[in-house]
Design a protein around this motif. Structure first.
Motif, PDB file in Angstrom:
ATOM      1  N   GLN A 120       0.804  -1.217   0.000  1.00 53.51           N
ATOM      2  CA  GLN A 120       0.000   0.000   0.000  1.00 53.51           C
ATOM      3  C   GLN A 120       0.841   1.272   0.000  1.00 53.51           C
ATOM      4  N   TYR A 121       1.874   1.276   0.860  1.00 52.88           N
ATOM      5  CA  TYR A 121       2.652   2.511   1.047  1.00 52.88           C
ATOM      6  C   TYR A 121       4.017   2.480   0.364  1.00 52.88           C
ATOM      7  N   LYS A 122       4.470   1.290  -0.024  1.00 51.03           N
ATOM      8  CA  LYS A 122       5.759   1.076  -0.716  1.00 51.03           C
ATOM      9  C   LYS A 122       6.965   1.370   0.172  1.00 51.03           C
ATOM     10  N   GLY A 123       6.881   2.354   0.987  1.00 47.04           N
ATOM     11  CA  GLY A 123       7.983   2.750   1.861  1.00 47.04           C
ATOM     12  C   GLY A 123       7.816   4.214   2.210  1.00 47.04           C
ATOM     13  N   ILE A 124       8.510   4.674   3.218  1.00 53.66           N
ATOM     14  CA  ILE A 124       8.373   6.069   3.634  1.00 53.66           C
ATOM     15  C   ILE A 124       8.757   7.001   2.495  1.00 53.66           C
ATOM     16  N   SER A 125       9.858   6.683   1.825  1.00 51.32           N
ATOM     17  CA  SER A 125      10.289   7.464   0.657  1.00 51.32           C
ATOM     18  C   SER A 125      10.420   6.520  -0.526  1.00 51.32           C
ATOM     19  N   HIS A 126       9.762   6.858  -1.639  1.00 53.75           N
ATOM     20  CA  HIS A 126       9.826   5.976  -2.801  1.00 53.75           C
ATOM     21  C   HIS A 126       9.595   6.781  -4.073  1.00 53.75           C
ATOM     22  N   TYR A 127      10.010   6.173  -5.178  1.00 54.77           N
ATOM     23  CA  TYR A 127       9.852   6.820  -6.492  1.00 54.77           C
ATOM     24  C   TYR A 127       8.494   6.478  -7.087  1.00 54.77           C
ATOM     25  N   GLU A 128       7.933   7.418  -7.829  1.00 57.44           N
ATOM     26  CA  GLU A 128       6.623   7.227  -8.457  1.00 57.44           C
ATOM     27  C   GLU A 128       6.763   7.197  -9.978  1.00 57.44           C
ATOM     28  N   GLY A 129       5.736   6.634 -10.615  1.00 59.67           N
ATOM     29  CA  GLY A 129       5.659   6.655 -12.069  1.00 59.67           C
ATOM     30  C   GLY A 129       6.812   5.955 -12.756  1.00 59.67           C
ATOM     31  N   ALA A 130       7.290   6.587 -13.822  1.00 58.67           N
ATOM     32  CA  ALA A 130       8.364   5.989 -14.619  1.00 58.67           C
ATOM     33  C   ALA A 130       9.646   5.804 -13.827  1.00 58.67           C
ATOM     34  N   GLU A 131       9.843   6.627 -12.816  1.00 62.13           N
ATOM     35  CA  GLU A 131      11.071   6.551 -12.009  1.00 62.13           C
ATOM     36  C   GLU A 131      11.084   5.343 -11.081  1.00 62.13           C
ATOM     37  N   ALA A 132       9.913   4.728 -10.895  1.00 63.21           N
ATOM     38  CA  ALA A 132       9.804   3.641  -9.925  1.00 63.21           C
ATOM     39  C   ALA A 132      10.714   2.467 -10.259  1.00 63.21           C
ATOM     40  N   ASN A 133      10.991   2.245 -11.539  1.00 60.61           N
ATOM     41  CA  ASN A 133      11.792   1.094 -11.948  1.00 60.61           C
ATOM     42  C   ASN A 133      13.228   1.453 -12.329  1.00 60.61           C
ATOM     43  N   ASN A 134      13.621   2.691 -12.103  1.00 57.35           N
ATOM     44  CA  ASN A 134      14.942   3.138 -12.550  1.00 57.35           C
ATOM     45  C   ASN A 134      16.008   3.162 -11.460  1.00 57.35           C
ATOM     46  N   HIS A 135      15.652   2.849 -10.234  1.00 62.86           N
ATOM     47  CA  HIS A 135      16.592   3.034  -9.134  1.00 62.86           C
ATOM     48  C   HIS A 135      16.849   1.761  -8.323  1.00 62.86           C
ATOM     49  N   THR A 136      16.213   0.672  -8.696  1.00 64.48           N
ATOM     50  CA  THR A 136      16.400  -0.592  -7.973  1.00 64.48           C
ATOM     51  C   THR A 136      17.026  -1.601  -8.924  1.00 64.48           C
ATOM     52  N   ALA A 137      18.250  -1.986  -8.641  1.00 71.80           N
ATOM     53  CA  ALA A 137      18.990  -2.861  -9.555  1.00 71.80           C
ATOM     54  C   ALA A 137      18.399  -4.262  -9.622  1.00 71.80           C
ATOM     55  N   LEU A 138      17.907  -4.767  -8.503  1.00 69.63           N
ATOM     56  CA  LEU A 138      17.386  -6.134  -8.461  1.00 69.63           C
ATOM     57  C   LEU A 138      16.062  -6.138  -7.696  1.00 69.63           C
ATOM     58  N   PRO A 139      14.965  -5.687  -8.335  1.00 62.05           N
ATOM     59  CA  PRO A 139      13.674  -5.600  -7.645  1.00 62.05           C
ATOM     60  C   PRO A 139      13.268  -6.947  -7.053  1.00 62.05           C
ATOM     61  N   CYS A 140      12.801  -6.918  -5.815  1.00 61.50           N
ATOM     62  CA  CYS A 140      12.475  -8.141  -5.085  1.00 61.50           C
ATOM     63  C   CYS A 140      10.996  -8.135  -4.701  1.00 61.50           C
ATOM     64  N   PRO A 141      10.287  -9.233  -4.910  1.00 59.93           N
ATOM     65  CA  PRO A 141       8.877  -9.297  -4.522  1.00 59.93           C
ATOM     66  C   PRO A 141       8.694  -9.052  -3.024  1.00 59.93           C
ATOM     67  N   GLY A 142       7.562  -8.411  -2.686  1.00 59.94           N
ATOM     68  CA  GLY A 142       7.298  -8.086  -1.283  1.00 59.94           C
ATOM     69  C   GLY A 142       7.271  -9.303  -0.379  1.00 59.94           C
ATOM     70  N   GLU A 143       6.765 -10.433  -0.889  1.00 59.94           N
ATOM     71  CA  GLU A 143       6.697 -11.657  -0.078  1.00 59.94           C
ATOM     72  C   GLU A 143       8.081 -12.085   0.399  1.00 59.94           C
ATOM     73  N   LEU A 144       9.085 -11.833  -0.436  1.00 58.98           N
ATOM     74  CA  LEU A 144      10.449 -12.197  -0.058  1.00 58.98           C
ATOM     75  C   LEU A 144      11.046 -11.153   0.882  1.00 58.98           C
ATOM     76  N   LEU A 145      10.719  -9.885   0.648  1.00 57.72           N
ATOM     77  CA  LEU A 145      11.264  -8.813   1.488  1.00 57.72           C
ATOM     78  C   LEU A 145      10.829  -8.949   2.941  1.00 57.72           C
ATOM     79  N   VAL A 146       9.625  -9.447   3.171  1.00 52.44           N
ATOM     80  CA  VAL A 146       9.158  -9.614   4.556  1.00 52.44           C
ATOM     81  C   VAL A 146       9.522 -11.001   5.097  1.00 52.44           C
ATOM     82  N   GLU A 147      10.277 -11.758   4.319  1.00 57.61           N
ATOM     83  CA  GLU A 147      10.870 -13.036   4.738  1.00 57.61           C
ATOM     84  C   GLU A 147       9.833 -14.076   5.139  1.00 57.61           C
TER      85      GLU A 147
END
Length: 329
Positions: A112-139
């Motif tokens: 829902q919130y993505k994180g306290i600070s995050h990129y929107e729109g087209a920039e959302a995919n330009n700053h994370t080298a190895l995007p990880c699914p949320g299910e894995l991030l919460v272990e």
């Protein structure tokens, strides 16, 4: 002026006598100073002019061997630190600066919130080298094993010490899952010396997209392959393992497939010193009845070494392992 231009015999004689005396005095003083300087220099430093040590150049080239097991001194140190800080386990309740969340709540927040600070729109995919699914991030995958994730360290310590592993040893895990155990081997071993065969896609995704990057272990280049047929040819024909292990894997496989896998693995295990360890039970063998298990193992060139157990460091748990070695060179 009369004094400077005086040419009396007495003055001329005085000048003539004092010059050699002055020269001799200066020379003597210089000699004494030189001797004193040399003496002080030699007494203050007995080092050779050029320092040479056989160890200096090799320090950065030699990897110090990592200690594997926790010692009694280690345990006493952390207990003393807890006591000296007056620490006690507190109820996990909402406190200022801390927002306890279950994994499900954390995942919902992340979506829902993505994180306290995050990129929107087209920039959302330009700053994370190895995007990880949320299910894995919460272990969530850390709860897949029916017991605490920390038990993976216990298994590593037991197997590594029972097999006398060194950083240059080679290890194969059959069914490494999300690397609960494998992470510790990968960290300890030299790059590319840990191999794994795993059939579950979600486990492989968790291992490759979360565990290895988050633990800073991508540079170790473990060879992790997908497969469920006990086929090990993809790992190379020339590889020879010091340790092959299967944790809670063979009990979920048909006996016929286990025996087929063992037959393929024998040639990849170092003779005599190499070890195969299987956890929980060896019903694939005992179900043969009588002496048939020993005969079947001997026909493959394997010898049963017995049953061993090891305790957990952090919770009330022990695990059973059965060991084998290769006899035929």
């Amino acid at each position: 002026m009369a004094f400077l231009s005086s040419s009396s015999p007495t003055m001329q004689k005085g000048i003539f006598v004092s010059v050699p005396v002055l020269v001799l005095s200066v020379s003597f003083a210089a000699a004494v100073f030189f001797l004193l300087s040399s003496s002080l220099s030699s007494s203050s430093c007995s080092c050779p002019s050029s320092i040479s040590s056989p160890n200096v150049g090799s320090v950065s080239d030699v990897r110090l061997e990592e200690r594997i097991s926790t010692t009694r001194e280690d345990i006493e140190w952390v207990r003393d630190l807890i006591r000296s800080n007056g620490l006690h386990m507190q109820k996990n309740e909402l406190r200022k600066g801390i927002n306890p969340r279950t994994r499900d709540q954390q995942l919902a927040d992340l979506k829902q919130y993505k994180g306290i600070s995050h990129y929107e729109g087209a920039e959302a995919n330009n700053h994370t080298a190895l995007p990880c699914p949320g299910e894995l991030l919460v272990e969530q995958h850390h709860s897949n094993y029916g017991e605490p994730w920390a038990g993976g360290r216990d298994v590593f310590e037991f197997l590594a010490e029972s097999s006398n592993l060194k950083p240059n040893s080679r290890v194969l895990e059959i069914g490494c899952g999300t690397l609960r155990v494998g992470l510790h081997f990968i960290r300890y071993l030299n790059p590319s010396h840990f191999h794994c065969l795993e059939k579950d896609e979600l486990s492989l995704m968790a291992a490759l997209r979360y565990e290895l990057p988050s633990q800073g272990l991508l540079h170790k280049r473990p060879l992790i392959l997908r497969g469920d047929d006990m086929e090990f040819s993809k790992f190379g024909s020339g590889v020879s393992y010091d340790l092959i292990y299967a944790s809670a894997v063979f009990l979920h496989m048909p006996d016929k497939l286990v025996w087929a896998g063992l037959e393929r693995l024998v040639e990849k295990l170092k003779p005599y010193e190499g070890r195969i360890f299987v956890s929980h039970n060896v019903k694939f063998c005992s179900r043969l009845g009588g002496d048939e298990c020993g005969k079947r193992l001997a026909s493959l060139g394997l010898e049963y070494l017995g049953k061993q157990t090891h305790d957990s460091l952090l919770f009330n748990h022990y695990e059973i392992w059965f060991g084998f070695r290769r006899l035929k060179p």
